[in-house]
Scaffold this motif. Structure first.
Motif, PDB file in Angstrom:
ATOM      1  N   HIS A  59     -66.674 -17.046 -38.427  1.00 17.32           N
ATOM      2  CA  HIS A  59     -66.914 -17.531 -39.811  1.00 17.32           C
ATOM      3  C   HIS A  59     -65.382 -17.999 -40.263  1.00 17.32           C
ATOM      4  O   HIS A  59     -65.318 -18.837 -41.305  1.00 17.32           O
ATOM      5  CB  HIS A  59     -67.600 -16.799 -40.685  1.00 17.32           C
ATOM      6  N   LYS A  60     -64.668 -16.967 -40.216  1.00 18.55           N
ATOM      7  CA  LYS A  60     -63.363 -17.210 -40.774  1.00 18.55           C
ATOM      8  C   LYS A  60     -62.436 -18.411 -40.357  1.00 18.55           C
ATOM      9  O   LYS A  60     -61.593 -18.871 -40.937  1.00 18.55           O
ATOM     10  CB  LYS A  60     -62.195 -15.956 -40.744  1.00 18.55           C
ATOM     11  N   GLU A  61     -62.768 -18.695 -39.022  1.00 17.96           N
ATOM     12  CA  GLU A  61     -62.210 -20.012 -38.455  1.00 17.96           C
ATOM     13  C   GLU A  61     -62.560 -21.228 -39.376  1.00 17.96           C
ATOM     14  O   GLU A  61     -61.918 -22.223 -39.587  1.00 17.96           O
ATOM     15  CB  GLU A  61     -62.559 -20.042 -37.038  1.00 17.96           C
ATOM     16  N   ILE A  62     -63.841 -21.228 -39.524  1.00 16.68           N
ATOM     17  CA  ILE A  62     -64.580 -22.241 -40.706  1.00 16.68           C
ATOM     18  C   ILE A  62     -63.724 -22.206 -41.801  1.00 16.68           C
ATOM     19  O   ILE A  62     -63.533 -23.379 -42.488  1.00 16.68           O
ATOM     20  CB  ILE A  62     -66.042 -22.172 -40.498  1.00 16.68           C
ATOM     21  N   ALA A 222     -63.345 -23.205 -57.140  1.00 21.44           N
ATOM     22  CA  ALA A 222     -61.901 -23.198 -56.923  1.00 21.44           C
ATOM     23  C   ALA A 222     -61.608 -23.646 -55.598  1.00 21.44           C
ATOM     24  O   ALA A 222     -62.607 -23.099 -54.694  1.00 21.44           O
ATOM     25  CB  ALA A 222     -61.422 -22.235 -57.478  1.00 21.44           C
ATOM     26  N   PRO A 223     -60.717 -24.060 -55.153  1.00 16.51           N
ATOM     27  CA  PRO A 223     -60.041 -24.340 -53.673  1.00 16.51           C
ATOM     28  C   PRO A 223     -60.116 -22.967 -53.113  1.00 16.51           C
ATOM     29  O   PRO A 223     -59.876 -22.119 -53.950  1.00 16.51           O
ATOM     30  CB  PRO A 223     -58.842 -24.895 -53.686  1.00 16.51           C
ATOM     31  N   LEU A 224     -60.678 -22.994 -51.730  1.00 15.80           N
ATOM     32  CA  LEU A 224     -60.287 -21.634 -51.116  1.00 15.80           C
ATOM     33  C   LEU A 224     -58.901 -21.129 -50.980  1.00 15.80           C
ATOM     34  O   LEU A 224     -58.112 -21.981 -50.558  1.00 15.80           O
ATOM     35  CB  LEU A 224     -60.907 -21.912 -49.713  1.00 15.80           C
ATOM     36  N   GLU A 225     -58.784 -20.072 -51.222  1.00  7.86           N
ATOM     37  CA  GLU A 225     -57.582 -19.454 -51.077  1.00  7.86           C
ATOM     38  C   GLU A 225     -57.230 -18.664 -49.549  1.00  7.86           C
ATOM     39  O   GLU A 225     -58.343 -18.353 -49.014  1.00  7.86           O
ATOM     40  CB  GLU A 225     -57.081 -18.275 -52.306  1.00  7.86           C
ATOM     41  N   PRO A 226     -56.199 -18.658 -49.225  1.00  6.66           N
ATOM     42  CA  PRO A 226     -55.807 -18.042 -47.846  1.00  6.66           C
ATOM     43  C   PRO A 226     -56.603 -16.682 -47.791  1.00  6.66           C
ATOM     44  O   PRO A 226     -56.996 -15.975 -46.583  1.00  6.66           O
ATOM     45  CB  PRO A 226     -54.274 -17.839 -47.728  1.00  6.66           C
ATOM     46  N   ALA A 227     -56.502 -15.940 -48.758  1.00  7.87           N
ATOM     47  CA  ALA A 227     -57.140 -14.672 -48.904  1.00  7.87           C
ATOM     48  C   ALA A 227     -58.390 -14.470 -48.438  1.00  7.87           C
ATOM     49  O   ALA A 227     -59.198 -13.475 -47.759  1.00  7.87           O
ATOM     50  CB  ALA A 227     -57.266 -14.075 -50.175  1.00  7.87           C
ATOM     51  N   ALA A 228     -59.170 -15.818 -48.394  1.00  7.00           N
ATOM     52  CA  ALA A 228     -60.829 -15.593 -47.925  1.00  7.00           C
ATOM     53  C   ALA A 228     -60.566 -15.653 -46.300  1.00  7.00           C
ATOM     54  O   ALA A 228     -61.816 -15.445 -45.712  1.00  7.00           O
ATOM     55  CB  ALA A 228     -61.386 -17.129 -48.168  1.00  7.00           C
ATOM     56  N   TRP A 229     -59.687 -15.956 -45.680  1.00  5.69           N
ATOM     57  CA  TRP A 229     -59.442 -16.054 -44.202  1.00  5.69           C
ATOM     58  C   TRP A 229     -58.405 -15.228 -43.481  1.00  5.69           C
ATOM     59  O   TRP A 229     -58.665 -14.800 -42.380  1.00  5.69           O
ATOM     60  CB  TRP A 229     -59.820 -17.210 -43.465  1.00  5.69           C
ATOM     61  N   GLU A 230     -57.194 -14.960 -44.285  1.00  4.99           N
ATOM     62  CA  GLU A 230     -56.350 -14.444 -43.807  1.00  4.99           C
ATOM     63  C   GLU A 230     -56.365 -12.990 -43.654  1.00  4.99           C
ATOM     64  O   GLU A 230     -56.059 -12.160 -44.410  1.00  4.99           O
ATOM     65  CB  GLU A 230     -55.031 -14.772 -44.602  1.00  4.99           C
ATOM     66  N   THR A 231     -56.726 -12.280 -42.403  1.00  6.23           N
ATOM     67  CA  THR A 231     -56.672 -11.300 -42.213  1.00  6.23           C
ATOM     68  C   THR A 231     -56.087 -10.876 -40.937  1.00  6.23           C
ATOM     69  O   THR A 231     -55.296 -11.594 -40.198  1.00  6.23           O
ATOM     70  CB  THR A 231     -58.146 -10.759 -41.806  1.00  6.23           C
ATOM     71  N   THR A 232     -55.947  -9.340 -40.544  1.00 11.62           N
ATOM     72  CA  THR A 232     -54.967  -9.229 -39.400  1.00 11.62           C
ATOM     73  C   THR A 232     -55.790  -9.885 -38.026  1.00 11.62           C
ATOM     74  O   THR A 232     -55.081 -10.356 -37.096  1.00 11.62           O
ATOM     75  CB  THR A 232     -55.036  -7.646 -39.163  1.00 11.62           C
TER      76      THR A 232
END
Length: 423
Positions: A59-62, A222-232
């Protein structure tokens, strides 16, 4: 550009997939949305995807693709399921199957799953539940069977494991239930129209038309922020799929980095320079400090920077790659290509082989041999090269072991042959 990931639901020969500006791709899998061909402003249509025989798209890749300006549409199969799950973030769902997922009338990937042909054509070999349900509804509308009989047939067909739900299996279930009338009626419809009742195909075509009509994903507040997908985990995936074309070689950027960490005698200086850069330019936007000053704040200067700071590496960042590969040579890149070929060769000749299966003790011995260090010095040497510790160095270096062993065997053979000539 419109990128359509499709397989058993819709053959690549369908006219909409040959339209100008449309690129048909095989069923989507883990890592496919990292492809540099997919750029901001493009549209991705997800229809089919792998998930049983290979890692599925996360999901986070999408989310990352959408956050970087890619419009994502889902329909018909795994795309419909992902769209229902990610609609609040801006993914656009199209078609009846998407709507059924969104309304929670159906759930689970078993609704759309089919067995695929292993010949690279990705043809569907079995019937998905969504199509069978739709056909039974059409059968009721035609007055062939009533709702009670339809429910009984559907329950029996759902009990058949999806890779085994072939047309022969459907007929066998109908015979067992004494529903030959339904089976005969369906066979007659399929003779007239081989796509009869194929709801997945209809939704897939609608999704491609939506993309061609410049359909856009609904915008969130609001536009998606990197926090929505940026994980380890996401960073590991993006690093694993980062690739570059250099010297006419298509190489994994992560492989290139690990090769330098293992084989460049001066990489400790490269890593120290990288730590200095990161200290002056923190990724979180905080104030920069010279590395020595930052180290003094933390330890009072009692430990080396490599033993204290382990910043995550983002191989999507061009400056990071340039710093870490500053000492790389053309010869190194060709070696990386050879090592990658050796790994492919192992997988081809040893079915089921994985990098994780390479012995830890063998990898450790090879690293100590390359680094010319003792067991006591191993952790410190690994840390100085940015590998954190000996255990992590072993994990990272396993991908190089087949290639290194092959080179060692070739060198031994050459020496033996040379010795034979001189005697």
């Amino acid at each position: 550009m419109i990128h359509v990931f499709v397989g058993p639901t819709l053959p690549s020969s369908e006219p909409p997939l040959a339209a100008p500006g449309v690129q048909a791709w095989p069923p989507v899998g883990h890592g496919d949305l990292f492809d540099p061909a997919i750029r901001s402003g493009d549209t991705v249509v997800i229809i089919d995807g792998v998930y049983h025989q290979a890692p599925a798209l996360r999901h986070k890749e999408i989310l990352a693709a959408m956050g970087q300006g890619v419009k994502v549409i889902g329909a018909a199969s795994i795309g419909a399921l992902r769209a229902a799950e990610l609609a609040p973030y801006g993914m656009l769902g199209v078609g009846h199957i998407y709507a059924a997922y969104a309304r929670e009338e159906i759930n689970g990937d078993d609704e759309v799953a089919v067995g695929q042909a292993p010949d690279g054509e990705f043809g569907a070999l079995t019937w998905p539940v969504v199509n069978l349900r739709h056909i039974l509804q059409l059968t009721q509308s035609a007055g062939v069977i009533d709702g009670e009989r339809a429910a009984k047939i559907l329950q029996a067909l759902r009990a058949v494991y999806y890779p085994q739900r072939t047309w022969a299996a459907v007929r066998a279930v109908c015979r067992r239930l004494d529903e030959t009338e339904f089976a005969g009626w369906l066979a007659a419809q399929l003779e007239q129209d081989r796509h009869f009742g194929d709801l997945k195909r209809a939704d897939a075509l609608e999704a491609v038309r939506t993309a061609l009509d410049d359909g856009t994903a609904p915008q969130t507040d609001a536009p998606l922020e990197p926090a929505a997908w940026e994980t380890t985990y996401f960073r590991r995936w993006s690093n694993a799929f980062a690739r570059t074309c250099v010297d006419r070689l298509e190489l994994s950027t992560e492989d290139r980095l690990v090769y330098q960490q293992v084989f460049d005698p001066a990489f400790a200086k490269t890593w120290a320079a990288y730590l200095g850069h990161r200290s002056l330019n923190p990724a979180d936007g905080a104030a920069g400090l010279p590395l020595e000053a930052r180290l003094a704040q933390v330890t009072g200067g009692g430990l080396g920077a490599d033993r204290v700071f382990h910043p995550p590496i983002d191989l999507r960042d061009e400056q990071t790659v340039a710093l870490l590969l500053a000492g790389e040579t053309e010869q190194d890149r060709r070696a990386v290509a050879r090592y990658a070929d050796a790994l492919v060769g192992e997988r081809r000749t040893r079915p089921g082989f994985t990098v994780a299966a390479v012995r830890d003790d063998l990898t450790r011995q090879l690293l100590m041999r390359v680094w010319q260090c003792s067991e006591q010095e191993f952790d410190a040497e690994a840390s100085a090269r940015g590998l954190v510790c000996g255990a992590r160095a072993v994990v990272a270096a396993k991908r190089l072991v087949p290639g290194l062993l092959q080179e060692m065997r070739e060198t031994t053979t050459e020496r033996t042959e040379a010795a034979g000539v001189t005697r």
